[in-house]
Design a protein around this motif. Structure first.
Motif, short mmCIF file in Angstrom:
data_model
loop_
_atom_site.label_atom_id
_atom_site.label_comp_id
_atom_site.label_asym_id
_atom_site.label_seq_id
_atom_site.Cartn_x
_atom_site.Cartn_y
_atom_site.Cartn_z
N ILE B 33 32.50 16.35 1.70
CA ILE B 33 31.89 15.79 0.42
C ILE B 33 32.33 14.53 -0.03
CG2 ILE B 33 32.78 16.94 -1.38
CD1 ILE B 33 29.46 17.98 -1.84
N ILE B 34 31.40 13.54 -0.37
CA ILE B 34 31.86 12.39 -0.70
C ILE B 34 31.25 12.02 -2.38
CG2 ILE B 34 31.60 9.84 -0.36
CD1 ILE B 34 32.30 10.84 2.22
N LEU B 35 32.42 11.77 -3.15
CA LEU B 35 32.16 11.42 -4.31
C LEU B 35 31.98 9.78 -4.35
CD1 LEU B 35 34.40 13.65 -6.48
CD2 LEU B 35 32.19 13.95 -5.84
N SER B 163 40.69 1.81 1.58
CA SER B 163 40.15 0.83 1.03
C SER B 163 41.35 -0.48 1.23
CB SER B 163 39.90 0.92 -0.33
OG SER B 163 40.78 1.53 -1.29
N ASN B 164 42.56 0.16 1.43
CA ASN B 164 43.59 -0.84 1.60
C ASN B 164 43.72 -1.44 3.04
OD1 ASN B 164 44.50 -1.22 -0.79
ND2 ASN B 164 45.99 0.48 -0.74
N LEU B 165 42.71 -1.02 3.93
CA LEU B 165 42.79 -1.44 5.22
C LEU B 165 41.79 -2.68 5.60
CD1 LEU B 165 42.67 1.86 7.15
CD2 LEU B 165 44.94 0.62 6.60
N ASP B 166 42.14 -3.52 6.55
CA ASP B 166 41.23 -4.58 6.73
C ASP B 166 39.96 -4.08 7.33
OD1 ASP B 166 41.82 -4.85 9.73
OD2 ASP B 166 43.55 -5.54 8.99
N ALA B 167 39.00 -4.98 7.29
CA ALA B 167 37.46 -4.36 7.69
C ALA B 167 37.47 -3.82 8.83
CB ALA B 167 36.44 -5.56 7.43
N LYS B 168 38.15 -4.25 10.07
CA LYS B 168 37.87 -3.69 11.47
C LYS B 168 38.79 -2.42 11.59
CE LYS B 168 38.13 -5.63 15.88
NZ LYS B 168 39.00 -6.47 16.82
N LEU B 169 39.85 -2.33 11.01
CA LEU B 169 40.48 -1.19 11.15
C LEU B 169 39.83 0.14 10.21
CD1 LEU B 169 43.12 -0.38 12.54
CD2 LEU B 169 44.35 -0.81 10.64
N ARG B 170 39.03 -0.39 9.20
CA ARG B 170 38.72 0.37 8.42
C ARG B 170 37.51 1.40 9.14
NH1 ARG B 170 36.03 -1.95 3.00
NH2 ARG B 170 38.23 -3.16 3.36
N VAL B 171 36.79 0.58 9.88
CA VAL B 171 35.48 1.19 10.46
C VAL B 171 36.29 1.96 11.83
CG1 VAL B 171 33.78 0.72 12.24
CG2 VAL B 171 34.12 -0.89 10.23
N GLN B 172 37.23 1.87 12.25
CA GLN B 172 38.11 2.67 13.20
C GLN B 172 38.63 3.76 12.75
OE1 GLN B 172 41.22 0.94 15.40
NE2 GLN B 172 40.07 -0.68 16.08
N MET B 173 39.14 3.56 11.75
CA MET B 173 39.74 4.65 10.85
C MET B 173 38.54 5.73 10.44
SD MET B 173 42.90 4.88 11.23
CE MET B 173 43.49 6.19 10.14
N ARG B 174 37.61 5.02 9.88
CA ARG B 174 36.37 6.00 9.41
C ARG B 174 35.94 6.99 10.53
NH1 ARG B 174 32.10 1.92 7.60
NH2 ARG B 174 31.13 2.41 9.54
N THR B 175 35.70 6.56 11.84
CA THR B 175 35.49 7.35 12.77
C THR B 175 36.50 8.58 12.98
OG1 THR B 175 36.00 5.96 14.38
CG2 THR B 175 33.67 5.95 13.93
N GLU B 197 30.81 3.93 3.60
CA GLU B 197 31.49 5.02 3.96
C GLU B 197 30.95 6.22 3.70
OE1 GLU B 197 35.71 4.93 2.34
OE2 GLU B 197 36.05 3.12 3.38
N ALA B 198 30.52 6.33 2.44
CA ALA B 198 29.40 7.51 1.80
C ALA B 198 28.48 8.04 2.59
CB ALA B 198 28.96 7.23 0.42
N MET B 199 27.69 6.93 3.37
CA MET B 199 26.48 7.26 4.09
C MET B 199 27.11 7.80 5.58
SD MET B 199 23.55 6.67 2.68
CE MET B 199 22.54 6.37 4.01
N THR B 200 28.17 7.16 5.88
CA THR B 200 28.55 7.71 7.46
C THR B 200 29.35 8.72 7.49
OG1 THR B 200 30.24 6.22 7.30
CG2 THR B 200 28.33 5.21 8.08
N LEU B 201 30.01 9.24 6.46
CA LEU B 201 31.26 10.20 6.51
C LEU B 201 30.66 11.35 6.18
CD1 LEU B 201 34.21 8.47 5.56
CD2 LEU B 201 33.87 9.46 7.55
N GLY B 202 29.86 11.49 5.02
CA GLY B 202 29.70 12.88 4.25
C GLY B 202 28.81 13.84 4.76
N ASP B 203 28.75 15.16 4.78
CA ASP B 203 27.65 16.13 4.70
C ASP B 203 26.89 15.95 3.76
OD1 ASP B 203 28.86 17.12 7.30
OD2 ASP B 203 30.17 18.53 5.92
N ARG B 204 27.51 15.74 2.68
CA ARG B 204 26.62 15.57 1.35
C ARG B 204 27.39 14.27 0.50
NH1 ARG B 204 25.51 20.34 -2.15
NH2 ARG B 204 27.64 21.08 -1.53
N ALA B 218 22.16 15.07 0.93
CA ALA B 218 22.58 14.57 2.41
C ALA B 218 22.28 13.08 2.07
CB ALA B 218 21.92 15.22 3.60
N PRO B 219 23.21 12.38 3.10
CA PRO B 219 23.08 10.84 2.73
C PRO B 219 21.75 10.31 3.18
CG PRO B 219 24.93 11.33 4.14
CD PRO B 219 24.42 12.69 3.80
N GLN B 220 20.93 10.74 4.15
CA GLN B 220 19.58 10.35 4.67
C GLN B 220 18.61 10.62 3.28
OE1 GLN B 220 19.14 8.69 7.46
NE2 GLN B 220 17.16 8.03 6.17
#
Lengths: 281, 394
Positions: B33-35, B163-175, B197-204, B218-220
């Motif tokens: 869940i994402i806040l 949020s402390n990672l640079d943009a590219k690494l953030r996308v990698q770490m997100r997955t 991040e909220a849209m891509t990660l969470g169930d809700r 749900a994000p959608q």
């Protein structure tokens, strides 16, 4: 050092080198002179040579032959160590509270401790003398330890709270989340990180106690609690007309040694930047 | 592993400031869940209350069916990953990861095994003996994750861990965060201010504003059916376009021309007891170059012709930006969103409109273009309270 002035050119290097040498020589010559004096015999004491013509341990034998100096040395070591230990322990606790907690009267506490640090000590000597005499503390170890702690605590609190403030608070939260009690968090995470600060403070406080002359001469009257700086001033030659300079020089060298050892021993632990890498950076 | 229930959880600071107001949230076992919300919306405070780092003023927090309001963080059996990672600088990576286990008095062999397993999962095996100061940002982030996963807690709490990672690494770490969570199946509460991040990660996703939950879903669903202006403007990038409009006998009059409401939208609006003056919201992808739309759709949708201010070709799409003269849609929600995005400082009057057109579009920068929009995708909001008049539970 060269970094301040930009690029490191040979000329700049030389300039700094010369300047540093001058400063070091200026600071060290009096020390070397005292050392030189301490090794001269009473006959050659005033001959004005920087390097003694004949080396002698006479002065050292003299100061250690009477209890006047040895007893003072014991007093100095005992009083300074006890005062340092107490001041650092209380200082650590107070500094941690000041750096971490918000409690009513915090600013007042900081203000009062600053006030104590700024108070001219000489104005307190007479009242302290009267108080200690009526309490029976005059000419005792506690009689010196107590005022030392009073004046060392603000110093300890200031130095330490600066160190504690640099430790990220999140480390403590992380330790709590990892299952630590507040005590464990302090002991296993905060204390190791604050150690350089504690040692630095200990050195400063120790030197303050070790070097004090004002309280030591006012609040003592016998060998029982007289510290070395005071004992030095009571040195006399073997006759009334003999200059005790040789003995004073030897004693001065002896009391410098513990400070040097203390600093050398602890400076390894005063590693700057120990906390780097804790958070982003 | 356990479910987490927030029952009217409220946080009021001693000075009277209300940080979080009656949050009701049931997080199922294993759910991610994402806040999310702008800074100061109370999302981190909510997380800290779940963690036990902040007291709960009112309401009840239950983990695994048990009330834990009064329990210390260490007794709640949850792990947390901090934004700053909060690694212990005087310990090696291995000692950092072993720390929670050592505190729990786990025997040496088990500690060794669990740390090695976690290091394996996070690809940290060759760094175990290094100090955090010698690691890169991404490695530190993984150590922080490792410290959380070693002891199999009931739940993970993550406070903006990327949020402390640079943009590219953030996308990698997100997955990899997402994969790790699926793999471990541990209930996770994740705080972020980044709507991607909220849209891509969470169930809700839980959208918060000023300490109040705006919408949970749900994000959608949040994207398609925002409950109010705030959620509509916050979720989606580029964000939804807002234009003031007037409802008149089943048609909608605005700077984008008149358009007849579709039956679906009209029914919803009638049911919602809509005022005459409304705010119309349209997402960028619901616009299209009129030349590319077939005749049937063209007649049912809205049309307008305007100068293209800026045209950005992304290869797959074209983004056309318009600057229309007219009053901006005004509401407290939109002002707050603009302030959060920093766009309230950007000079310029009028309404700016972002449209996403097909790459086949012939729109040219500086020239006029006829743009169509899908009337059925229009969302209408009440300007007085931000309520979505076209909202359906579906």
């Amino acid at each position: 050092m060269a970094g301040i002035g930009g690029a490191e050119t040979p000329a700049k290097k030389w300039g700094w080198g010369v300047l540093n040498t001058v400063v070091v020589i200026y600071a060290l010559i009096p020390v070397l002179w005292i050392v030189s004096l301490s090794f001269k015999s009473s006959k050659t004491l005033a001959d004005g040579n920087f390097i003694p013509r004949e080396w002698s341990l006479e002065n050292y034998q003299n100061i250690f032959s009477t209890s006047e100096f040895t007893r003072a040395l014991i007093n100095s070591i005992g009083i300074a160590i006890i005062a340092t230990a107490i001041a650092v322990v209380f200082g650590t606790m107070a500094a941690y509270a000041i750096a971490r907690l918000d409690f009513p009267g915090k600013n007042l506490l900081v203000g009062v401790s600053l006030l104590i640090a700024m108070f001219p000590q000489v104005s307190l000597v007479s009242p302290l003398f009267e108080i200690e005499r009526s309490l029976g503390l005059f000419d005792t170890w506690p009689g010196l330890i107590l005022p030392y702690i009073t004046f060392a605590l603000p110093l300890a609190i200031y130095t330490l709270s600066a160190f504690f403030r640099e430790i990220p608070w999140e480390l403590e939260k992380a330790a709590k989340m990892d299952g630590a009690t507040p005590g464990q968090a302090f002991r296993r995470v905060i204390a190791p990180l604050a150690a350089p600060g504690v040692f630095t403070t200990a050195i400063l406080v120790f030197i303050f106690c070790w070097n004090d002359f004002l309280f030591a001469i006012s609040l003592t009257s016998t060998e029982q609690s007289r510290t070395v700086p005071v004992a030095l001033s009571f040195f006399t030659g073997s006759s009334q007309f003999e200059d005790p300079a040789g003995s004073i020089a030897a004693a001065a060298v002896v009391i410098t040694i513990p400070i040097i050892i203390f600093v050398l021993f602890f400076q390894r632990r005063i590693v700057a930047g120990l906390t780097s890498g804790a958070v982003k950076g | 592993m356990a479910e987490i229930v927030l029952d009217k959880v409220t946080k009021r600071y001693p000075d009277g400031a209300l940080a979080v107001q009656e949050v009701n949230l049931e997080i199922a076992d294993g759910e991610f869940i994402i806040l999310v919300g702008p800074s100061g919306c109370g999302k981190s405070t909510t997380l800290n209350m779940i963690a036990g780092l902040e007291d709960i003023t009112d309401g009840e927090l239950r983990i695994g069916g048990q009330r834990v309001n009064e329990k210390a963080p260490k007794d709640r059996d949850i792990a947390m990953v901090f934004q700053s990672y909060a690694l212990y600088p005087h310990m090696t990576v291995k000692e950092n990861m072993a720390f929670p286990l050592r505190l729990a008095k786990v025997d040496n062999a088990t500690v060794e095994k669990k740390v090695n397993d976690a290091a394996e999962i996070l690809d940290l095996t060759q760094h175990l003996d290094r100090k955090p100061s010698n690691l890169s940002g991404g490695q530190r982030q993984r150590v922080a994750m490792g410290r959380a996963i070693v002891r199999n807690p009931k739940a993970f709490l993550m406070d903006e861990p990327l949020s402390n990672l640079d943009a590219k690494l953030r996308v990698q770490m997100r997955t990899s965060v997402s994969r790790l969570q699926k793999q471990l199946g541990t209930t996770t509460v994740y705080v972020t201010h980044d709507q991607t991040e909220a849209m891509t990660l969470g169930d809700r996703v839980v959208v918060m504003r000023g300490g109040v939950v705006q919408q949970i879903g749900a994000p959608q669903f949040l994207y398609d059916q925002p409950a109010n202006l705030f959620v509509a403007g916050f979720i989606g990038s580029p964000s939804m376009n807002f234009v003031p409009a007037t409802l008149e006998n089943g048609s909608l009059r605005s700077i984008l021309g008149d358009v007849t409401l579709t039956d679906r939208v009209r029914q919803l609006v009638e049911g919602a007891d809509a005022p005459r003056e409304v705010i119309m919201g349209i997402r960028p992808e619901h616009f299209e170059d009129a030349a590319l739309v077939d005749a049937a759709a063209l007649s049912s949708g809205g049309k307008f012709t305007q100068h293209v201010d800026v045209l950005e070709s992304m290869g797959s799409d074209k983004y056309a930006y318009f600057n229309l003269t007219g009053e901006q849609a005004a509401s407290a929600e939109l002002q707050e969103l603009a302030a959060d995005a920093g766009s309230d400082d950007v000079p310029g009057d009028g309404i700016s409109l972002v449209t996403r057109l097909s790459s086949a579009s012939g729109a040219v920068e500086g020239a006029s273009s006829e743009i169509w929009f899908d009337a059925d995708k229009v969302q209408l909001f009440d300007p007085s309270n931000g309520r979505n008049l076209t909202y359906t539970e579906r």
